[in-house]
Write a protein that holds these residues in place. Structure first.
Motif, PDB file in Angstrom:
ATOM      1  N   SER A   1       0.841  -1.184   0.000  1.00 41.70           N
ATOM      2  CA  SER A   1       0.000   0.000   0.000  1.00 41.70           C
ATOM      3  C   SER A   1       0.880   1.238   0.000  1.00 41.70           C
ATOM      4  O   SER A   1       1.942   1.257   0.597  1.00 41.70           O
ATOM      5  N   ALA A   2       0.404   2.282  -0.658  1.00 38.91           N
ATOM      6  CA  ALA A   2       1.158   3.529  -0.708  1.00 38.91           C
ATOM      7  C   ALA A   2       0.974   4.336   0.576  1.00 38.91           C
ATOM      8  O   ALA A   2       1.689   5.286   0.811  1.00 38.91           O
ATOM      9  N   GLN A   3      -0.006   3.958   1.407  1.00 37.28           N
ATOM     10  CA  GLN A   3      -0.269   4.681   2.642  1.00 37.28           C
ATOM     11  C   GLN A   3       0.779   4.354   3.702  1.00 37.28           C
ATOM     12  O   GLN A   3       1.361   3.289   3.712  1.00 37.28           O
TER      13      GLN A   3
ATOM     14  N   THR B   1      -2.818   4.082   9.544  1.00 36.58           N
ATOM     15  CA  THR B   1      -3.641   5.245   9.216  1.00 36.58           C
ATOM     16  C   THR B   1      -4.859   5.342  10.136  1.00 36.58           C
ATOM     17  O   THR B   1      -5.619   6.291  10.042  1.00 36.58           O
ATOM     18  N   ARG B   2      -5.023   4.347  10.990  1.00 37.28           N
ATOM     19  CA  ARG B   2      -6.145   4.312  11.940  1.00 37.28           C
ATOM     20  C   ARG B   2      -5.712   3.501  13.166  1.00 37.28           C
ATOM     21  O   ARG B   2      -4.613   2.938  13.169  1.00 37.28           O
ATOM     22  N   PRO B   3      -6.536   3.447  14.205  1.00 37.84           N
ATOM     23  CA  PRO B   3      -6.151   2.693  15.406  1.00 37.84           C
ATOM     24  C   PRO B   3      -5.861   1.220  15.115  1.00 37.84           C
ATOM     25  O   PRO B   3      -6.468   0.603  14.236  1.00 37.84           O
TER      26      PRO B   3
END
Length: 137
Positions: free
Chosen positions: A23-25, A29-31
């Motif tokens: 993934s590029a993220q 990005t979240r808990p």
């Protein structure tokens, strides 16, 4: 992190047969949820909270500790095995959950070798078997 006597623990995440694509993220990005397969107050939970706090400080996202006791760790392990294979549900897995339960149960609802991938060895210590001196072994 120092090792604690009498305890070994692995952090594992659920995986699927196809694997997880890149993934590029930036992760996370979240808990993130740390599942502890035992009741609150034990060594596994203590280590999960300590590790979660440090990861939260370093990565900037919450690491939530979720106790899922039952069945000698089977309930918690199964919940992670059934979770989405996205790296956001992590099992704090001591030896009983990944190795000893395999020998104790004829059929587990999860396969430690297939349903999880090791992420990090958190602590490693030997176990000792102690018996009465009158036992002829």
């Amino acid at each position: 992190m120092k090792t604690l006597p009498g305890f070994s623990l692995l952090a594992l995440v659920a995986v699927d047969a196809a694997g997880v694509g890149a993934s590029a993220q930036t992760y996370p990005t979240r808990p993130v949820t740390f599942v502890v397969p035992f009741a609150p107050g034990g060594g596994t939970e203590f280590l999960a909270r300590l590790l979660g706090q440090r990861l939260e400080q370093r990565l900037g996202k919450p690491f939530v500790i979720e106790n899922r006791p039952g069945g000698g760790g089977v309930t918690g392990a199964l919940s992670v095995a059934r979770a989405a294979p996205d790296g956001y549900t992590i099992l704090m897995a001591p030896s009983p959950v990944m190795a000893i339960n395999v020998a104790l149960h004829k059929k587990l609802p999860y396969d430690p070798a297939v349903d999880f991938v090791p992420v990090a060895l958190v602590v490693a210590t030997p176990y000792v078997l102690v018996v009465t001196p009158t036992l002829p072994v």
